[in-house]
Design an enzyme around this catalytic site. Structure first.
Site, PDB file in Angstrom:
ATOM      1  N   CYS A  50       0.649  -1.630   0.444  1.00 51.02           N
ATOM      2  CA  CYS A  50       0.118  -0.088  -0.372  1.00 51.02           C
ATOM      3  C   CYS A  50       0.803   1.019  -0.520  1.00 51.02           C
ATOM      4  O   CYS A  50       0.350   1.902  -0.210  1.00 51.02           O
ATOM      5  CB  CYS A  50      -0.921   0.304   0.877  1.00 51.02           C
ATOM      6  N   ASP A 109       2.696  -4.481  11.532  1.00 48.81           N
ATOM      7  CA  ASP A 109       3.056  -6.367  11.739  1.00 48.81           C
ATOM      8  C   ASP A 109       3.005  -7.140  10.219  1.00 48.81           C
ATOM      9  O   ASP A 109       3.178  -7.882   9.983  1.00 48.81           O
ATOM     10  CB  ASP A 109       1.534  -6.822  12.146  1.00 48.81           C
TER      11      ASP A 109
END
Length: 411
Positions: A50, A109
């Site tokens: 992203c 994460d």
């Protein structure tokens, strides 16, 4: 170290510019093959998330990863957006990325699994080599160790977590609010779970349902993707997180609705939601990837240093491996030369004089094999201590005592 990379991320360019370099999984595999063939690179891995797109290449020659990626993405002239790194700098950067030190959400994460997935897709495309395999393996190890041994930030450790935190800041308590989450991938499921955990009534879109295979976040309802717009007027929150190359919600979809969601959040790259909906009455807040904020500056210095130490450890392992790999041809030639020297010193032909031809031949072959194995074991035992200068010194020492071998030496 024959590695180079070019990267664009949330720090160097906004979404409008990054969108041109956002790729789906199938596009990544295709681009890996295209770039590898066009450049002649020995290895090619493309990391597309992203917030970043990075191309890693290995091989000899003056490879230009920024130009190659722009050409493959049909975005010529955009090279100035990219940061190019080579050798050790490129390798260390990937390890920092894998550890979350370069992420918009510090220590996020998801990045280590994204690094693994990028390598897996390149492997499927048959564009990996030993150098990139070792680099990505050690980068993933660094990322895993940093996750399990250090917590860099008290803030949410995912983009989805940060998005839900921002929504909660805007609306106050989420208990009793209603949300439509478009997309049931990793990001969508995480956002849905976090919203539901805060008391929000969440409905998730599904394109299809397969019993025992489709994962629906606990406490969430579902709706068919094609029916999504029927639920929008009933929602306070609209969040989209898919890998679709097209908008899941356009401005015209919302125009004319009696009520539209108060908060709209787009967690996709390329965008899922038409950014022009910002201008519609009723949309109070619009979040996208560029709204997630920067990295958490309030990080314990000791924690950050612990991650840097993990990276340094994996870098040392990579450099030891690379040094040994580069020394292998010279070590092989040195082994052959040493074996020759031993064989000639002991005049094997004279030692087997008087034996039958077949027996003499077998004895000589066994002696040469023993000499060869002895040389091989000796060099293998010293593989981590022998650099090119040491190997050259060994070569000269052998040839000083056996100058007759010099013409036969390929070292």
């Amino acid at each position: 170290m024959s590695i180079c990379m070019a990267g664009i991320d949330w720090k160097s360019a906004n979404m409008d510019k990054r969108e041109a370099f956002s790729f789906t999984g199938s596009q990544v595999e295709h681009l890996c093959r295209t770039i590898a063939q066009a450049s002649g690179a020995a290895g090619c891995v493309l990391l597309s998330t992203c917030n970043r797109t990075e191309l890693y290449l290995s091989g000899a020659g003056d490879l230009q990863p920024d130009a190659l990626l722009c050409q493959a993405a049909q975005a010529e002239g955009a090279q100035t957006l990219f940061t190019v790194r080579r050798g050790r700098d490129a390798a260390r950067h990937l390890m920092r990325v894998s550890c979350g030190l370069c992420s918009q959400i510090l220590g996020e994460d998801q990045i280590v699994s994204q690094v693994k997935r990028a390598y897996a897709m390149a492997h499927e495309a048959h564009t990996t080599d030993a150098v990139l395999s070792q680099l990505f393996r050690l980068a993933a190890t660094a990322g895993k160790k940093s996750r399990t041994q250090v917590r860099l930030s008290a803030a949410p450790l995912s983009v989805a977590g940060q998005a839900v935190a921002l929504i909660e800041q805007k609306l106050g308590s989420l208990r009793g609010t209603r949300a439509l989450v478009i997309g049931n991938g990793e990001m969508g499921r995480l956002a849905s779970s976090l919203l539901a955990a805060r008391g929000c009534q969440v409905t998730v879109t599904l394109r299809s349902y397969r019993h025992g295979q489709t994962i629906v976040p606990a406490g969430c309802r579902t709706i068919a993707y094609d029916e999504r717009m029927s639920l929008v007027p009933q929602c306070d929150i609209l969040l989209s997180a898919t890998t679709s190359p097209h908008y899941t919600v356009t401005k015209s979809d919302l125009e004319g609705m009696e009520q539209i969601p108060y908060v709209v959040c787009d967690l996709s790259m390329p965008r899922d939601i038409d950014p022009d909906i910002r201008g519609l009455a009723g949309v109070s807040t619009f979040f996208d990837m560029d709204s997630m904020g920067g990295r958490d500056a309030h990080v314990n210095i000791e924690d950050r240093q612990q991650v840097e130490d993990i990276i340094a450890e994996q870098m040392q392992e990579l450099e030891r491996w690379d040094s040994y790999r580069r020394a292998l041809p010279r070590m092989e030639e040195l082994r052959a030369l040493l074996s020759q020297r031993i064989a000639e010193d002991y005049a094997l032909e004279q030692l087997t004089a008087g034996e039958q031809a077949e027996t003499a031949e077998k004895m000589q072959a066994a002696a040469r094999l023993a000499a060869d194995k002895a040389a091989q074991w000796m060099l293998a035992g010293m593989q981590n201590q022998l650099d090119e200068r040491a190997l050259e010194a060994c070569r000269e020492a052998i040839l000083r005592k056996a100058p007759q071998l010099r013409d036969r030496s390929m070292i």
